[in-house]
Every structure is written in C-alpha cells, then in structure tokens.
Design an enzyme around this catalytic site. Structure first.
Site, PDB file in Angstrom:
ATOM      1  N   ASP A  99       0.654  -1.193   0.035  1.00  0.00           N
ATOM      2  CA  ASP A  99       0.025   0.114   0.049  1.00  0.00           C
ATOM      3  C   ASP A  99       0.789   1.216   0.055  1.00  0.00           C
ATOM      4  O   ASP A  99       0.359   2.184  -0.244  1.00  0.00           O
ATOM      5  CB  ASP A  99      -1.039  -0.033   1.234  1.00  0.00           C
ATOM      6  N   TYR A 134      12.048   2.865  -1.130  1.00  0.00           N
ATOM      7  CA  TYR A 134      11.360   1.437  -1.258  1.00  0.00           C
ATOM      8  C   TYR A 134       9.975   1.438  -1.984  1.00  0.00           C
ATOM      9  O   TYR A 134       9.899   0.538  -2.933  1.00  0.00           O
ATOM     10  CB  TYR A 134      11.201   1.035   0.115  1.00  0.00           C
TER      11      TYR A 134
HETATM   12  N1  LIG Z   1       6.375  -6.802   5.181  1.00  0.00           N
HETATM   13  C1  LIG Z   1       5.071  -6.155   5.044  1.00  0.00           C
HETATM   14  O1  LIG Z   1       4.246  -5.733   5.787  1.00  0.00           O
HETATM   15  C2  LIG Z   1       4.653  -6.120   3.598  1.00  0.00           C
HETATM   16  C3  LIG Z   1       3.331  -5.453   3.421  1.00  0.00           C
HETATM   17  C4  LIG Z   1       2.953  -5.220   1.925  1.00  0.00           C
HETATM   18  C5  LIG Z   1       3.380  -5.952   1.086  1.00  0.00           C
HETATM   19  N2  LIG Z   1       4.771  -6.416   1.281  1.00  0.00           N
HETATM   20  C6  LIG Z   1       5.575  -7.020   0.282  1.00  0.00           C
HETATM   21  O2  LIG Z   1       5.511  -8.402   0.142  1.00  0.00           O
HETATM   22  C7  LIG Z   1       6.808  -8.934  -0.296  1.00  0.00           C
HETATM   23  C8  LIG Z   1       7.547  -9.571   0.894  1.00  0.00           C
HETATM   24  O3  LIG Z   1       7.787  -8.836   1.964  1.00  0.00           O
HETATM   25  P1  LIG Z   1       8.491  -9.434   3.282  1.00  0.00           P
HETATM   26  O4  LIG Z   1       8.292  -8.496   4.298  1.00  0.00           O
HETATM   27  O5  LIG Z   1       8.347 -10.973   3.283  1.00  0.00           O
HETATM   28  O6  LIG Z   1      10.083  -9.289   2.750  1.00  0.00           O
HETATM   29  P2  LIG Z   1      11.459  -9.690   3.355  1.00  0.00           P
HETATM   30  O7  LIG Z   1      12.358  -8.771   3.462  1.00  0.00           O
HETATM   31  O8  LIG Z   1      11.227 -10.542   4.583  1.00  0.00           O
HETATM   32  O9  LIG Z   1      11.827 -11.016   2.080  1.00  0.00           O
HETATM   33  C9  LIG Z   1      12.119 -10.623   1.039  1.00  0.00           C
HETATM   34  C10 LIG Z   1      12.712 -12.015   0.545  1.00  0.00           C
HETATM   35  O10 LIG Z   1      13.146 -11.883  -0.800  1.00  0.00           O
HETATM   36  C11 LIG Z   1      14.415 -12.404  -0.861  1.00  0.00           C
HETATM   37  N3  LIG Z   1      15.077 -11.646  -1.938  1.00  0.00           N
HETATM   38  C12 LIG Z   1      15.480 -10.228  -2.292  1.00  0.00           C
HETATM   39  N4  LIG Z   1      16.090  -9.977  -3.291  1.00  0.00           N
HETATM   40  C13 LIG Z   1      15.802 -11.198  -4.220  1.00  0.00           C
HETATM   41  C14 LIG Z   1      16.285 -11.125  -5.544  1.00  0.00           C
HETATM   42  N5  LIG Z   1      16.827 -10.308  -6.359  1.00  0.00           N
HETATM   43  N6  LIG Z   1      15.888 -12.671  -5.980  1.00  0.00           N
HETATM   44  C15 LIG Z   1      15.301 -13.469  -5.153  1.00  0.00           C
HETATM   45  N7  LIG Z   1      15.322 -13.328  -3.952  1.00  0.00           N
HETATM   46  C16 LIG Z   1      15.118 -12.063  -3.471  1.00  0.00           C
HETATM   47  C17 LIG Z   1      15.139 -12.210   0.251  1.00  0.00           C
HETATM   48  O11 LIG Z   1      16.015 -13.240   0.303  1.00  0.00           O
HETATM   49  C18 LIG Z   1      14.200 -12.541   1.152  1.00  0.00           C
HETATM   50  O12 LIG Z   1      14.041 -14.049   1.480  1.00  0.00           O
HETATM   51  C19 LIG Z   1       7.618  -7.700  -0.716  1.00  0.00           C
HETATM   52  O13 LIG Z   1       7.572  -7.678  -1.937  1.00  0.00           O
HETATM   53  C20 LIG Z   1       6.953  -6.377   0.033  1.00  0.00           C
HETATM   54  O14 LIG Z   1       7.179  -5.517  -0.712  1.00  0.00           O
HETATM   55  C21 LIG Z   1       5.409  -6.691   2.589  1.00  0.00           C
END
Ligand SMILES: NC(=O)c1ccc[n+]([C@@H]2O[C@H](COP(=O)([O-])OP(=O)(O)OC[C@H]3O[C@@H](n4cnc5c(N)ncnc54)[C@H](O)[C@@H]3O)[C@@H](O)[C@H]2O)c1
Length: 352
Positions: A127, A153
């Site tokens: 969001d 980001y």
């Molecule tokens: N955490 C939140 O509150 C939230 C909310 C809404 C959306 N999101 C979205 O959900 C997704 C996951 O978020 P999260 O909090 O689990 O993130 P996180 O940072 O915990 O995990 C990201 C994962 O992606 C992997 N990664 C990073 N770069 C990579 C690459 N180039 N190739 C392959 N793997 C790669 C990392 O090793 C890690 O395992 C993201 O796209 C984020 O934008 C997160």
C-alpha cells in the site's frame, strides 16, 4: 499447479510457502530465493523435507536461471515476494539494490512468464505505493488510487507494479498486482518494528517511537495475507489490481501500548526519537474488491489484540530462531546500524 514462489525465504514468503505446501500436497512448490540478509531458510525447517517442496537459490534478475528452473519444474504459476523491503535501509543505505530487485527483477520475471507461457503470475506489492493520507482523512486507498510513493522502497515497488501493467497490456502476460497493508506474525526479520520492540523489551531496554507516535498503519495478519494470495492465484483476474487489508488502522502508540501490555511493561519503556524523513502519516486500505471475491480474514480488526498477543508469544517462545538470525546476519545488521549512525538522525530505527 506447479508454483514458483520467489522470495519464499523471507517473512511473508515463508509463511505463504508453508501454507501452500501443507494445504496442497498435489502441487509442486518451488521456492526461489537469493537469500539476502532478509532471507532465512530456518523459517522453513518444519517443511523442508516435504516431497512437494524444493528450494533453489537464485536471483530474480538472473533470467537464464529463472528460465532453467521454470522449464525443469514445468512451472505453471508464479508468485513474487522477492524484494528489498526495508524502508529505513532504502533511506539510509542507498537504494540501488531496491531498484535492481524491485523494478528490474520484476521485469525479468515478466519476461520469463511470457517466454514460458505461464498461466498466471501474482506480483505481491504494498500500500506504500499510494503515498499517504492526512490523519483526519477518512478515505481509504482503493485500486484506482493514484500511485504517489514517497519512500525510495515504495517508488521501486511502484516501478515493478507499473511494469506488470505494461506487460499485461502489451505482451498479454497474465499478471495480477496486489497492494497489501502492514503485515504482522511469526518469522519477521528482527529489524522490523514488532519483533524489534519485543526483543528490546525482553532485554529490559526502552523502545524507540518515531515523532509523536501518531502515524497510522493498517495491520493485517500474515496468514490472512497468504489466504488472499492463495485465492488470487486460483480465482483472481489477470490484468487486475487487488488491495488487501483488514480495516485495522492503528497508530504507532496504540501498537506500542498493546505490545507493552502483552509483556507486562509500562509506558516508561517508551523513548520518543526524531521522526524518519518523509515519514508517511497514514495508510488505510479499502479491501472491498477482494472481499467480493470471497476473502474473509481470520483476524479482522476485533481480533487484532488476539493476533498480536499470539505473535508476541511466538517471538518469546522462539528466541533460538531470533538468536540464529542475529548470529547469521550479524554483519549485515551491523552495517545497517552504522549507516543509521552516520546519517543525521541520532536514533535507532524500526520499520513502520
Ligand atoms: N512486510 C510487510 O508488511 C509488507 C506489506 C505489504 C507488502 N509487502 C511485500 O511483500 C513482499 C515480501 O515482503 P517481506 O516483508 O516478506 O520481505 P522480506 O524482506 O522479509 O523478504 C524478502 C525475500 O526476498 C528475497 N530476495 C530479495 N532480493 C531477491 C532477489 N533479487 N532474488 C530472489 N530473492 C530475493 C530475500 O532473500 C527474502 O527472502 C515484498 O514484495 C514486499 O514489498 C510486505
């Protein structure tokens, strides 16, 4: 379904991998992750031996490897969690990696989806691409809300989302984009606000709250996010955008007070620190569209305290998991802290 889950070793991705591996024994689930500082295979220890699960270490920017893995496992569907996600890192540590993974990486996945005739791809986004609302603004972000990100980001995530739309329109890649609000639950990297606060309080240290503590976030349980994504993989319409949220807007003070209450601590443990630059004031999601598709959260607003209590208890009961993450990722965490110390803000930092 033969499903490629990119970024499945992170917080939300690992909860989703577990959900899919356990719920669909007949599906082939391939977790493709670069294992950056945020990726941690300890998150998946309980399912690593399952016959329908495979892990492959790889970068989503590496198109050759992506094509190879997709062919080898006869992949029919892709869901992408892989991203650089830490807002403070994107502000204080330079944001090149954010643009590389969150924009170029998504483009490579779209190319791979096209080349391999993937039936459906879901790009998981945030969001935060909508920018923010004033505190007294009662409106919520719907799917037509303008994209106006403030954080590096979020700008990079928006770039990847827009690329999905362009590939749907021009290349007919059947891709869905989702915008979800802040997730909470187990297995979150300990730099993020809820585990960060829990471990500070357990260590008898004060917790830093940005500015006046009134910034509002719309909290959703990570398993409810996973349920929504499962539904979209099966029933979502390609080319469309879906917002995901639990109508659970809370300001940071409210969140902090709830964590203090669960741990039996009082407000003396709060330390107010200089605000994050450009700190978004308020996010609020209108989830009408995905609810109409049949999504019902197990942790709606009235069950937030219960979900948060369970989450805090999980971190309390899994200190070994946290100690392992800290030990394995010590260098990365120290480097991040040095960048914070070098910047103008003499403060510790926690996301959202
Ligand atoms: N955490 C939140 O509150 C939230 C909310 C809404 C959306 N999101 C979205 O959900 C997704 C996951 O978020 P999260 O909090 O689990 O993130 P996180 O940072 O915990 O995990 C990201 C994962 O992606 C992997 N990664 C990073 N770069 C990579 C690459 N180039 N190739 C392959 N793997 C790669 C990392 O090793 C890690 O395992 C993201 O796209 C984020 O934008 C997160």
């Amino acid at each position: 379904m033969n499903l490629l889950i990119c970024g499945g070793a992170g917080f939300i991705g690992s909860n989703f991998v577990r959900l899919m591996v356990n719920k669909y024994p007949d599906y082939k689930i391939v977790n493709y992750d670069k294992l950056t500082y945020a990726g941690n295979l300890d998150n998946l220890k309980d399912i690593e031996g399952k016959s329908n699960y495979t892990f492959v270490k790889g970068d989503i920017i590496d198109i050759d490897k992506l094509n190879e893995v997709i062919k080898e496992h006869d992949i029919t569907h892709i869901i992408n969690f892989a991203a650089e996600t830490h807002v403070d890192r994107s502000i204080h540590g330079g944001c090149k990696d954010f643009v590389l993974t969150n924009v170029l990486g998504v483009q490579m996945l779209l190319d791979a989806a096209k080349t391999n005739n993937i039936e459906k791809m879901v790009n998981v986004s945030t969001d935060e691409v909508f920018g923010d609302l004033d505190l007294d603004d009662e409106r919520k972000f719907d799917e037509k809300w303008p994209i106006m990100p403030n954080m590096p980001y979020a700008a990079a995530k928006a770039g990847g989302d827009l690329m999905c739309n362009a590939y749907f329109v021009t290349q007919k890649v059947p891709v869905i984009v989702t915008h979800c609000s802040n997730n909470y639950g187990p297995y979150q990297f300990p730099e993020k606000v809820i585990p960060f606060f829990v471990f500070k309080l357990l260590a008898g240290e004060k917790v830093p709250v940005y500015g006046d503590g009134l910034n509002v976030r719309d909290w959703i349980h990570v398993l409810d996010h996973g349920k929504a994504l499962d539904l979209l993989l099966h029933k979502g319409n390609p080319g469309e955008v879906y917002n995901i949220g639990s109508d659970n807007e809370r300001n940071n003070m409210e969140l902090t007070q709830m964590i203090l209450k669960v741990l039996g601590k009082d407000e003396e443990m709060i330390e107010y620190v200089t605000d994050r630059p450009g700190h978004d004031r308020k996010y609020a999601i209108d989830a009408t569209k995905i609810k109409a598709l049949g999504w019902v959260p197990d942790y709606p607003r009235e069950k937030f305290e219960e979900g948060l209590r369970e989450t805090v208890e999980w971190y309390k009961n899994n200190t070994e998991w946290v100690e392992n993450v800290r030990a394995k990722k010590k260098d990365e965490m120290n480097k991040f802290q040095e960048n914070i110390d070098k910047s103008d803000k003499p403060q510790e930092s926690a996301k959202k």
